[in-house]
Motif scaffolding. Structure first.
Motif, short mmCIF file in Angstrom:
data_model
loop_
_atom_site.label_atom_id
_atom_site.label_comp_id
_atom_site.label_asym_id
_atom_site.label_seq_id
_atom_site.Cartn_x
_atom_site.Cartn_y
_atom_site.Cartn_z
N SER A 65 6.19 -4.04 0.29
CA SER A 65 5.71 -2.67 0.19
C SER A 65 5.57 -2.21 -1.26
O SER A 65 4.80 -1.28 -1.54
CB SER A 65 6.65 -1.72 0.94
N ARG A 75 -0.82 2.64 1.25
CA ARG A 75 0.36 3.49 1.09
C ARG A 75 0.14 4.83 1.78
O ARG A 75 -0.95 5.40 1.74
CB ARG A 75 0.69 3.69 -0.38
N PHE A 77 2.72 7.68 1.64
CA PHE A 77 3.11 8.66 0.63
C PHE A 77 2.48 8.24 -0.69
O PHE A 77 2.78 7.17 -1.20
CB PHE A 77 4.63 8.73 0.47
N VAL A 165 10.39 9.25 -0.68
CA VAL A 165 9.43 8.19 -0.36
C VAL A 165 10.19 7.07 0.34
O VAL A 165 11.00 6.40 -0.29
CB VAL A 165 8.73 7.66 -1.62
N GLN A 167 11.55 3.64 1.89
CA GLN A 167 11.48 2.22 1.60
C GLN A 167 12.18 1.49 2.73
O GLN A 167 12.83 2.12 3.57
CB GLN A 167 12.17 1.91 0.27
N HIS A 219 9.76 2.21 7.92
CA HIS A 219 10.13 2.88 6.68
C HIS A 219 9.46 2.28 5.45
O HIS A 219 9.79 2.65 4.33
CB HIS A 219 11.65 2.83 6.48
N ASN A 221 6.46 2.56 4.23
CA ASN A 221 5.46 3.38 3.53
C ASN A 221 4.14 2.65 3.34
O ASN A 221 3.32 3.03 2.50
CB ASN A 221 6.00 3.87 2.18
N THR A 244 2.84 4.77 9.71
CA THR A 244 2.31 6.13 9.59
C THR A 244 3.00 7.07 10.56
O THR A 244 3.34 8.21 10.21
CB THR A 244 0.79 6.14 9.87
N SER A 247 6.36 7.87 9.17
CA SER A 247 6.23 8.63 7.93
C SER A 247 5.94 10.10 8.20
O SER A 247 6.39 10.97 7.47
CB SER A 247 5.14 8.02 7.04
#
Length: 414
Positions: A65, A75, A77, A165, A167, A219, A221, A244, A247
């Protein structure tokens, strides 16, 4: 001020010394020669192997990521937030707890020794899947909704959402109470088949690692599912969540509570419908960016130089800093390799010497095929700043036959 019960780890102030807690388990595995065939203490060895594999899953998702040269167009975010190592998820604290839970479960429930478990048991796998859908998924959904209310959120779950953000390691960034509940969610599909005689090594390893894989994916992103898949199979979007999808939960905090199956959000009335629109936008940007990249490559081949803009995630930077690697040790300080290393000021770590053979192979591959690539990006006063890496190491600048290759690499990117 006293903290809420089960809201902090008893070993969180021990630093690296907390890993000493693995000592008894490691000692038991070695003193009993747990690797020998038929050894009743083989469970200790399997717990340690499982811990290492779980760490590898989180690390690989983190590396993927943060490889912006591969994932920047996917990505979710757009901004990048940097926090201290303490604030950025002490994932290992939770793994210490999970390891202890596995060891105690085996001892207290008197489960059959792993030497008696078969490699595979189809009925056990089917039973675990049934229990996951009927117990684990709804249990997690209702508990997760509860943790977003009042004091439960402020005292416990807000820690997880403090990572602006997400991870892959955010998946394990939680309080002891949340890890205890998650252990129950994971434990039911594992323990019940073992108790009824349908347990297997494949079930234990497969379920735990798949569970972690999907949690890390959510997670990460980075969107990995093409929207056309859900257009071809519309019902599939209710049975597997996407990065998504989760997120949006981190953005809004009042929707998309499911574990892995959005079906429960649909039934509970907490499904955010704009999820699919955002997912499609990201997927379309990837397609547009790929087309633009092909056009850009064609222009370079014909020596036509022109700037192009490929999607909102591929803007022309206002400032570019070109950097090259000094040596193999400093190369491993790049952000997408080890979080625990890159988040601290550079220092030579003896542990990294183990990875030298891999670093040498990667260096040779970069020398042969790689071009200048994006390493990091951030916005400062509204301007886009990027750091590009020249895929050459310090010593290569002093090799007469390597200089032309370096100049060619820079010219192709100009």
């Amino acid at each position: 001020m006293t903290s809420a019960p089960f809201s902090s780890w008893p070993w969180e102030n021990l630093g690296v010394y907390k890993y000493v807690l693995y000592g008894p388990l490691i000692a038991k595995a070695f003193t009993s020669k747990a690797w020998e065939f038929g050894n009743p203490n083989k469970w200790c060895l399997h717990i340690l192997i499982l811990f290492a594999l779980r760490g590898a899953v989180h690390q690989l998702w983190y590396t993927f990521s943060n490889m912006l040269f591969l994932t920047r167009r996917r990505r979710i975010f757009r901004q990048r937030r940097f926090r201290s190592n303490r604030q950025r998820m002490d994932w290992y604290a939770g793994q210490l707890f999970n390891t202890a839970m596995l060891d105690r479960s085996h001892e207290s429930l008197h489960l059959p020794a792993l030497r008696d478990l078969p490699q595979w048991d189809v009925w056990g796998i089917l039973l675990a899947f049934f229990l996951h859908v009927t117990i684990s998924e709804p249990l997690f959904y209702f508990v997760h909704r509860a943790f977003h209310r009042g004091h439960l959120f402020s005292l416990y779950h807000s820690l997880h959402h403090s990572s602006k953000v997400p991870q892959s390691f955010t998946a394990g960034f939680a309080t002891p109470l949340e890890h205890l509940i998650l252990s129950v969610v994971m434990g039911v599909p594992l323990l019940v088949p073992c108790l009824v005689g349908n347990g297997s090594l494949g079930l234990i390893y497969g379920y735990v690692l798949l569970f972690d894989f999907l949690r890390c994916m959510g997670h990460s992103n980075v969107e990995v599912f093409p929207h056309k898949l859900f257009e071809a199979l519309p019902l599939l979007k209710y049975f597997i969540y996407t990065p998504t999808y989760h997120s949006v939960h981190h953005m809004e905090k009042n929707s998309n509570f499911c574990l892995f199956m959005p079906l429960f959000d649909l039934l509970g009335g907490t499904l955010d419908n704009k999820t699919w629109k955002l997912h499609k936008e990201i997927s379309l940007e990837v397609f547009t960016s790929l087309v633009s990249t092909v056009v850009h490559v064609w222009r370079m081949v014909t020596e036509e130089r022109s700037k192009f803009l490929a999607g909102r995630n591929d803007q022309v930077p206002d400032f570019v800093f070109l950097a090259h690697v000094l040596d193999l040790v400093s190369a491993m300080h790049v952000q997408f390799i080890f979080r625990w290393h890159s988040s601290m000021p550079f220092a030579v770590k003896p542990l990294l010497l183990v990875f030298w053979p891999v670093a040498i192979v990667i260096m040779l591959c970069m020398w042969a095929w790689s071009k200048t690539f994006l390493v990091s990006m951030y916005r400062l006063r509204g301007r886009l700043h990027q750091i590009w890496a020249v895929p050459r190491f310090g010593f290569q600048y002093f090799l007469p036959f390597a200089k032309d290759g370096i100049i060619t690499t820079l010219n192709l990117q100009s």
